[in-house]
Scaffold this motif. Structure first.
Motif, PDB file in Angstrom:
ATOM      1  N   LEU A 293       0.853  -1.182   0.000  1.00 55.01           N
ATOM      2  CA  LEU A 293       0.000   0.000   0.000  1.00 55.01           C
ATOM      3  C   LEU A 293       0.892   1.237   0.000  1.00 55.01           C
ATOM      4  CD1 LEU A 293      -2.589  -1.099   2.717  1.00 55.01           C
ATOM      5  CD2 LEU A 293      -2.792  -1.267   0.237  1.00 55.01           C
ATOM      6  N   VAL A 294       0.525   2.207  -0.808  1.00 51.90           N
ATOM      7  CA  VAL A 294       1.276   3.457  -0.903  1.00 51.90           C
ATOM      8  C   VAL A 294       0.301   4.583  -0.553  1.00 51.90           C
ATOM      9  CG1 VAL A 294       2.713   4.895  -2.396  1.00 51.90           C
ATOM     10  CG2 VAL A 294       2.679   2.415  -2.730  1.00 51.90           C
ATOM     11  N   PRO A 295       0.149   4.899   0.756  1.00 54.08           N
ATOM     12  CA  PRO A 295      -0.904   5.823   1.183  1.00 54.08           C
ATOM     13  C   PRO A 295      -0.731   7.271   0.736  1.00 54.08           C
ATOM     14  CG  PRO A 295       0.383   5.050   3.062  1.00 54.08           C
ATOM     15  CD  PRO A 295       0.870   4.315   1.875  1.00 54.08           C
ATOM     16  N   MET A 296       0.439   7.776   0.519  1.00 52.11           N
ATOM     17  CA  MET A 296       0.704   9.129   0.019  1.00 52.11           C
ATOM     18  C   MET A 296      -0.174  10.205   0.643  1.00 52.11           C
ATOM     19  SD  MET A 296       1.858   8.470  -3.864  1.00 52.11           S
ATOM     20  CE  MET A 296       3.042   9.796  -3.796  1.00 52.11           C
ATOM     21  N   GLY A 297      -0.143  10.286   1.964  1.00 45.94           N
ATOM     22  CA  GLY A 297      -0.780  11.393   2.653  1.00 45.94           C
ATOM     23  C   GLY A 297      -2.206  11.177   3.122  1.00 45.94           C
ATOM     24  N   ILE A 298      -2.771   9.992   2.968  1.00 43.99           N
ATOM     25  CA  ILE A 298      -4.134   9.782   3.463  1.00 43.99           C
ATOM     26  C   ILE A 298      -4.113   9.619   4.986  1.00 43.99           C
ATOM     27  CG2 ILE A 298      -4.878   8.736   1.304  1.00 43.99           C
ATOM     28  CD1 ILE A 298      -4.907   6.016   2.768  1.00 43.99           C
TER      29      ILE A 298
ATOM     30  N   GLY B 155      -6.719   4.720  -5.269  1.00 49.19           N
ATOM     31  CA  GLY B 155      -5.658   5.650  -5.615  1.00 49.19           C
ATOM     32  C   GLY B 155      -4.842   5.206  -6.816  1.00 49.19           C
ATOM     33  N   LEU B 156      -4.249   6.180  -7.481  1.00 46.58           N
ATOM     34  CA  LEU B 156      -3.389   5.948  -8.643  1.00 46.58           C
ATOM     35  C   LEU B 156      -2.009   6.532  -8.369  1.00 46.58           C
ATOM     36  CD1 LEU B 156      -5.881   7.071 -11.451  1.00 46.58           C
ATOM     37  CD2 LEU B 156      -5.476   4.738 -10.630  1.00 46.58           C
ATOM     38  N   LEU B 157      -0.988   5.928  -8.927  1.00 42.86           N
ATOM     39  CA  LEU B 157       0.366   6.453  -8.766  1.00 42.86           C
ATOM     40  C   LEU B 157       0.499   7.786  -9.504  1.00 42.86           C
ATOM     41  CD1 LEU B 157       2.578   3.255  -9.230  1.00 42.86           C
ATOM     42  CD2 LEU B 157       2.030   4.457  -7.104  1.00 42.86           C
TER      43      LEU B 157
ATOM     44  N   ASP C 240       3.113 -10.220 -10.721  1.00 42.70           N
ATOM     45  CA  ASP C 240       1.806 -10.456 -11.335  1.00 42.70           C
ATOM     46  C   ASP C 240       1.683  -9.788 -12.699  1.00 42.70           C
ATOM     47  OD1 ASP C 240       0.859 -11.985  -9.186  1.00 42.70           O
ATOM     48  OD2 ASP C 240       0.165 -10.189  -8.115  1.00 42.70           O
ATOM     49  N   GLY C 241       2.743  -9.111 -13.135  1.00 46.73           N
ATOM     50  CA  GLY C 241       2.727  -8.445 -14.438  1.00 46.73           C
ATOM     51  C   GLY C 241       2.194  -7.022 -14.416  1.00 46.73           C
ATOM     52  N   ASN C 242       1.942  -6.475 -13.238  1.00 47.61           N
ATOM     53  CA  ASN C 242       1.484  -5.087 -13.129  1.00 47.61           C
ATOM     54  C   ASN C 242       2.661  -4.146 -13.313  1.00 47.61           C
ATOM     55  OD1 ASN C 242      -1.273  -5.708 -12.369  1.00 47.61           O
ATOM     56  ND2 ASN C 242      -0.407  -6.391 -10.428  1.00 47.61           N
ATOM     57  N   THR C 243       2.471  -3.102 -14.102  1.00 46.28           N
ATOM     58  CA  THR C 243       3.523  -2.128 -14.350  1.00 46.28           C
ATOM     59  C   THR C 243       3.229  -0.868 -13.551  1.00 46.28           C
ATOM     60  OG1 THR C 243       3.877  -3.033 -16.554  1.00 46.28           O
ATOM     61  CG2 THR C 243       4.713  -0.817 -16.148  1.00 46.28           C
ATOM     62  N   TYR C 244       4.192  -0.458 -12.726  1.00 46.85           N
ATOM     63  CA  TYR C 244       4.029   0.661 -11.808  1.00 46.85           C
ATOM     64  C   TYR C 244       4.304   1.979 -12.525  1.00 46.85           C
ATOM     65  CZ  TYR C 244       4.007  -2.759  -7.961  1.00 46.85           C
ATOM     66  OH  TYR C 244       3.707  -3.786  -7.123  1.00 46.85           O
ATOM     67  N   ASP C 245       3.438   2.302 -13.461  1.00 41.73           N
ATOM     68  CA  ASP C 245       3.574   3.501 -14.275  1.00 41.73           C
ATOM     69  C   ASP C 245       2.650   4.588 -13.724  1.00 41.73           C
ATOM     70  OD1 ASP C 245       4.384   5.169 -16.328  1.00 41.73           O
ATOM     71  OD2 ASP C 245       3.853   3.781 -17.921  1.00 41.73           O
ATOM     72  N   ILE C 246       2.726   5.771 -14.289  1.00 38.81           N
ATOM     73  CA  ILE C 246       1.826   6.854 -13.902  1.00 38.81           C
ATOM     74  C   ILE C 246       0.383   6.370 -14.078  1.00 38.81           C
ATOM     75  CG2 ILE C 246       1.004   9.163 -14.550  1.00 38.81           C
ATOM     76  CD1 ILE C 246       3.874   9.809 -15.346  1.00 38.81           C
ATOM     77  N   ALA C 247      -0.463   6.645 -13.115  1.00 36.12           N
ATOM     78  CA  ALA C 247      -1.891   6.310 -13.124  1.00 36.12           C
ATOM     79  C   ALA C 247      -2.167   4.824 -12.942  1.00 36.12           C
ATOM     80  CB  ALA C 247      -2.587   6.840 -14.379  1.00 36.12           C
ATOM     81  N   PHE C 248      -1.208   4.054 -12.420  1.00 31.36           N
ATOM     82  CA  PHE C 248      -1.474   2.651 -12.098  1.00 31.36           C
ATOM     83  C   PHE C 248      -2.047   2.569 -10.697  1.00 31.36           C
ATOM     84  CE2 PHE C 248       0.039  -1.085  -9.726  1.00 31.36           C
ATOM     85  CZ  PHE C 248      -0.702  -2.055 -10.379  1.00 31.36           C
ATOM     86  N   GLY C 249      -3.035   1.718 -10.531  1.00 25.11           N
ATOM     87  CA  GLY C 249      -3.612   1.456  -9.227  1.00 25.11           C
ATOM     88  C   GLY C 249      -4.419   0.179  -9.273  1.00 25.11           C
ATOM     89  N   LEU C 250      -4.635  -0.410  -8.110  1.00 27.56           N
ATOM     90  CA  LEU C 250      -5.419  -1.641  -7.994  1.00 27.56           C
ATOM     91  C   LEU C 250      -6.587  -1.412  -7.042  1.00 27.56           C
ATOM     92  CD1 LEU C 250      -2.545  -4.262  -7.506  1.00 27.56           C
ATOM     93  CD2 LEU C 250      -3.979  -4.024  -9.528  1.00 27.56           C
TER      94      LEU C 250
ATOM     95  N   ASN D 132     -11.183  -5.435  -7.734  1.00 25.14           N
ATOM     96  CA  ASN D 132     -11.418  -6.138  -8.996  1.00 25.14           C
ATOM     97  C   ASN D 132     -10.174  -6.265  -9.869  1.00 25.14           C
ATOM     98  OD1 ASN D 132     -14.219  -6.527  -8.542  1.00 25.14           O
ATOM     99  ND2 ASN D 132     -14.551  -4.378  -9.037  1.00 25.14           N
ATOM    100  N   GLY D 133      -9.078  -5.659  -9.457  1.00 28.87           N
ATOM    101  CA  GLY D 133      -7.847  -5.715 -10.245  1.00 28.87           C
ATOM    102  C   GLY D 133      -7.362  -4.330 -10.618  1.00 28.87           C
ATOM    103  N   VAL D 134      -6.748  -4.232 -11.794  1.00 32.71           N
ATOM    104  CA  VAL D 134      -6.178  -2.965 -12.252  1.00 32.71           C
ATOM    105  C   VAL D 134      -7.292  -1.951 -12.510  1.00 32.71           C
ATOM    106  CG1 VAL D 134      -4.816  -1.847 -14.062  1.00 32.71           C
ATOM    107  CG2 VAL D 134      -4.195  -4.139 -13.270  1.00 32.71           C
ATOM    108  N   ILE D 135      -7.124  -0.759 -11.987  1.00 33.39           N
ATOM    109  CA  ILE D 135      -8.106   0.303 -12.183  1.00 33.39           C
ATOM    110  C   ILE D 135      -7.990   0.832 -13.605  1.00 33.39           C
ATOM    111  CG2 ILE D 135      -8.818   2.624 -11.470  1.00 33.39           C
ATOM    112  CD1 ILE D 135      -7.746   1.913  -8.645  1.00 33.39           C
TER     113      ILE D 135
END
Length: 189
Positions: A111-116, A133-135, A164-174, A177-180
């Motif tokens: 989890l990457v809370p970034m200020g919550i 949330g999205l990166l 799992d093959g998820n790429t941590y790019d801009i606007a990535f989030g889970l 249900n999976g990838v947002i």
């Protein structure tokens, strides 16, 4: 200027006394790092020096840096060992990109809370709320990727891809249900 000179005495070899500077790599991982001397770390930086410095090269090729969060990584490893097959959820507070490869092997979820607020984080961990949330920036695949990117070109690095093959790019989030994949993702990606 006297305090700067006093600090310089404590910097690693290659400082101003030896014709170098006091700059060292910024470490985005959980272990010590030496800036590659092959093709990625620049010998001469693109940015100039400060008016308070008598040199203009901020390069740190070949210099090493220790990490201040090595004990955090050891805590995650120790927790994983004690938990056995039970999942370990790791919450990482960050304000800049980081290299996730070292921590992912010990975490079932990151989890990457970034200020919550802490309450919101606990609601996600307990399942009372769904993550949404999205990166806001790319997470680098490794430190060599960090060194190879250009300081003046956005989104030019290879983002980290997890097991799992998820790429941590801009606007990535889970979410549950999976990838947002919503309008925000389309706008920012």
């Amino acid at each position: 200027m006297e305090s700067v000179n006093a600090m310089i005495k404590h910097w690693p070899a290659g400082g101003p006394e030896e014709g170098g500077n006091v700059y060292i790599p910024i470490n985005l991982q959980y272990s010590p790092y030496t800036a590659d001397t092959a093709d990625t770390a620049r010998e001469v930086s693109l940015a100039g020096g400060s008016p308070l410095e008598d040199f203009t090269n901020r390069g740190y090729e070949g210099k090493s840096v220790k990490t201040i969060n090595a004990t955090d990584m050891q805590l995650v490893k120790d927790t994983k060992a004690k938990m056995g097959d039970k999942p370990v959820i790791v919450s990482v507070k960050i304000a800049k990109p980081m290299v996730f490869s070292q921590i992912e092997v010990s975490a079932a979820a990151i989890l990457v809370p970034m200020g919550i607020q802490e309450q919101a984080l606990m609601e996600i961990i307990t399942g009372a709320a769904e993550p949404s949330g999205l990166l806001p920036f790319q997470m680098p695949a490794d430190m060599l990727t960090v060194e190879a990117q250009f300081e003046d070109v956005p989104r030019d690095m290879q983002p980290y891809s997890d097991s799992d093959g998820n790429t941590y790019d801009i606007a990535f989030g889970l979410n549950w249900n999976g990838v947002i994949e919503d309008a925000r993702v389309q706008k920012y990606r």
